[in-house]
Design an enzyme around this catalytic site. Structure first.
Site, PDB file in Angstrom:
ATOM      1  N   HIS A 149      58.848   2.364 -18.030  1.00 19.51           N
ATOM      2  CA  HIS A 149      58.211   1.040 -18.001  1.00 19.51           C
ATOM      3  C   HIS A 149      58.237   0.345 -19.359  1.00 19.51           C
ATOM      4  O   HIS A 149      57.993  -0.852 -19.449  1.00 19.51           O
ATOM      5  CB  HIS A 149      56.778   1.116 -17.452  1.00 19.51           C
ATOM      6  N   ASP A 179      59.051   7.848 -14.477  1.00 20.89           N
ATOM      7  CA  ASP A 179      58.686   6.943 -15.568  1.00 20.89           C
ATOM      8  C   ASP A 179      59.180   7.467 -16.913  1.00 20.89           C
ATOM      9  O   ASP A 179      58.449   7.462 -17.907  1.00 20.89           O
ATOM     10  CB  ASP A 179      57.172   6.712 -15.614  1.00 20.89           C
ATOM     11  N   GLY A 252      50.784  -0.027 -25.696  1.00 21.57           N
ATOM     12  CA  GLY A 252      51.707   0.153 -26.820  1.00 21.57           C
ATOM     13  C   GLY A 252      51.898   1.605 -27.181  1.00 21.57           C
ATOM     14  O   GLY A 252      52.850   1.967 -27.858  1.00 21.57           O
ATOM     15  N   ASN A 253      50.966   2.479 -26.730  1.00 18.34           N
ATOM     16  CA  ASN A 253      51.107   3.919 -26.960  1.00 18.34           C
ATOM     17  C   ASN A 253      52.090   4.555 -25.980  1.00 18.34           C
ATOM     18  O   ASN A 253      52.527   5.691 -26.185  1.00 18.34           O
ATOM     19  CB  ASN A 253      49.762   4.643 -26.797  1.00 18.34           C
ATOM     20  N   SER A 254      52.394   3.854 -24.895  1.00 18.21           N
ATOM     21  CA  SER A 254      53.268   4.419 -23.874  1.00 18.21           C
ATOM     22  C   SER A 254      54.584   4.897 -24.480  1.00 18.21           C
ATOM     23  O   SER A 254      55.223   4.182 -25.254  1.00 18.21           O
ATOM     24  CB  SER A 254      53.566   3.376 -22.794  1.00 18.21           C
ATOM     25  N   GLY A 310      65.995  16.634   3.568  1.00 13.36           N
ATOM     26  CA  GLY A 310      65.965  15.759   4.728  1.00 13.36           C
ATOM     27  C   GLY A 310      64.985  16.184   5.792  1.00 13.36           C
ATOM     28  O   GLY A 310      65.316  16.176   6.989  1.00 13.36           O
TER      29      GLY A 310
END
Length: 407
Positions: A149, A179, A252-254, A310
């Protein structure tokens, strides 16, 4: 009558004389014992006080206790300082940029209302789409780990190193389902973070979160503990196994690293739970052991290719387990089989009870999904199951998970 009174007085006088002598000797003994007792008490008190810690001049805690406390605090501070110094050179700031196109007019025709639209033109520009953090994990090849992200929707990515150098990065690959993303930069003198082992992390362990909160507070480090492990079902990504921490994580730490007291990366900061949008003591980080698997696939393929069987499954009910003589958490019931999928081709049927896949017991649907996803497509696995009360083994050739799966 009078004699009796005299005799009484005489006997009283004699008794008084007899009493006066004992009173005098008793007083002497009392004084002696009091002195003796005072000496004994003084000696005992002195001996006891010799074993007590001496009080400080300001009446505070004992000097020895204060010294020991200071030593403990200094030792702890040195440990935090060491961890922060270890990770700092590897931490980077990432700016994600997208290109935009705008229709603009002629400044000289500001009040001409654009007669005949002769001066209208399309102007291309750039704008910042997002700001986050990351860290170098392979200095030789310039690989940087961060969150998907952080880089999503961008066309250019700028990376600012701890030594203030700013570089343009290339997106190697990204995976929305976990992510995670990998960038690559070209530079000399890069310092890579030391990768730890997230499987060895325990609840209560001290950790430090490093990054670039709010896009302007570079090289920020916060401290906390591991609050919980194995957090799932949060709706943050399709493959969740988060480490929860109370170390302060903000916007902003991500993508920044979560490290142990040795400065080794144990997770990547990814998200927070907040009712205000800011830090409220609940942060989530992706375990580094999971990150390494995804990063390896992104580097080799540019994307994450996952295995797929599946099938749709549900957990075994306690009543069903009792009838089969199985533990309540053992096995998964097949509810559906995708036509022409790997499981269908192998002969797996609805109502089969899966016990093991690839030699590993399965207990939950997410556990099965994660287990199969880690295998490369076309890998052959043995599946142990129960059908009609009889145990059997089926060979399944794993397929490729569809791109839209889980979205």
């Amino acid at each position: 009558m009078g004699e009796w009174r005299k005799a009484r007085c005489a006997s009283a006088l004699r008794a008084r004389r007899r009493l006066e002598r004992p009173m005098k000797s008793s007083l002497h003994r009392t004084i002696f014992y009091a002195i003796l007792l005072g000496v004994v008490v003084g000696v005992v008190t002195t001996k006891l006080m010799e074993g007590w810690p001496r009080a400080t001049a300001d009446g505070g805690a004992p000097a020895e206790g204060k010294k020991a406390s200071r030593e403990v605090l200094h030792s702890q501070a040195e440990t935090f300082r060491h961890a922060a110094n270890q990770i700092a050179p590897a931490v980077v700031n990432i700016t994600t940029i997208e290109k935009v196109r705008m229709l603009v007019g002629d400044p000289d025709d500001l009040f001409g209302f654009g007669r005949f639209y002769r001066n209208r033109r399309v102007q291309e520009g750039k704008r910042i789409r997002g700001i986050g953090s990351g860290f170098v994990f392979d200095a030789a090849n310039g690989y940087v780990l961060t969150n998907n992200h952080v880089v999503d929707g961008g066309e250019e990515w700028n990376v600012k190193l701890a030594d203030k150098r700013e570089l343009q990065a290339k997106l190697v690959g990204a995976d929305a389902q976990t992510d995670l993303a990998v960038l690559q930069i070209q530079a000399d003198g890069l310092v890579a973070a030391t990768i730890g082992d997230s499987d060895r992390v325990e609840v209560g362990d001290w950790v430090l979160a490093a990054g670039n909160p709010f896009g302007m507070l570079e090289q920020t480090v916060t401290a906390g503990i591991v609050s919980a492990k194995g957090r799932r079902g949060l709706g943050l990504s399709n493959y969740e196994d988060f480490i929860q921490t109370d170390a302060a994580i903000n916007q902003g730490n991500s993508g920044g690293p979560l490290v142990n007291l040795d400065g080794h990366v144990i997770a990547i900061n990814s998200a927070i739970y907040s009712k205000t949008g800011g830090y409220q003591g609940i942060g989530f980080a992706i375990p580094i052991n999971q990150v390494r698997k995804i990063a390896d696939k992104l580097i080799r393929h540019g994307e994450v290719v996952r295995g797929w069987m599946g099938i749709e499954v549900r957990e075994l009910k306690a009543s069903e387990a009792r009838k089969l003589g199985l533990p309540p958490d053992r096995g998964l019931v097949v509810e559906g089989v995708y036509l022409r999928g790997p499981a269908h081709r192998a002969g797996i049927q609805p109502d089969d009870l899966l016990l093991e896949v690839g030699g590993k017991p399965v207990h939950t649907s997410s556990e099965l999904r994660d287990l199969v996803a880690d295998y490369e497509p076309e890998t052959k696995l043995q599946v142990k199951l129960i059908r009609g009360g009889k145990e059997q083994v089926v060979d399944v050739q794993i397929g490729t998970q569809p791109k839209s799966w889980g979205r």
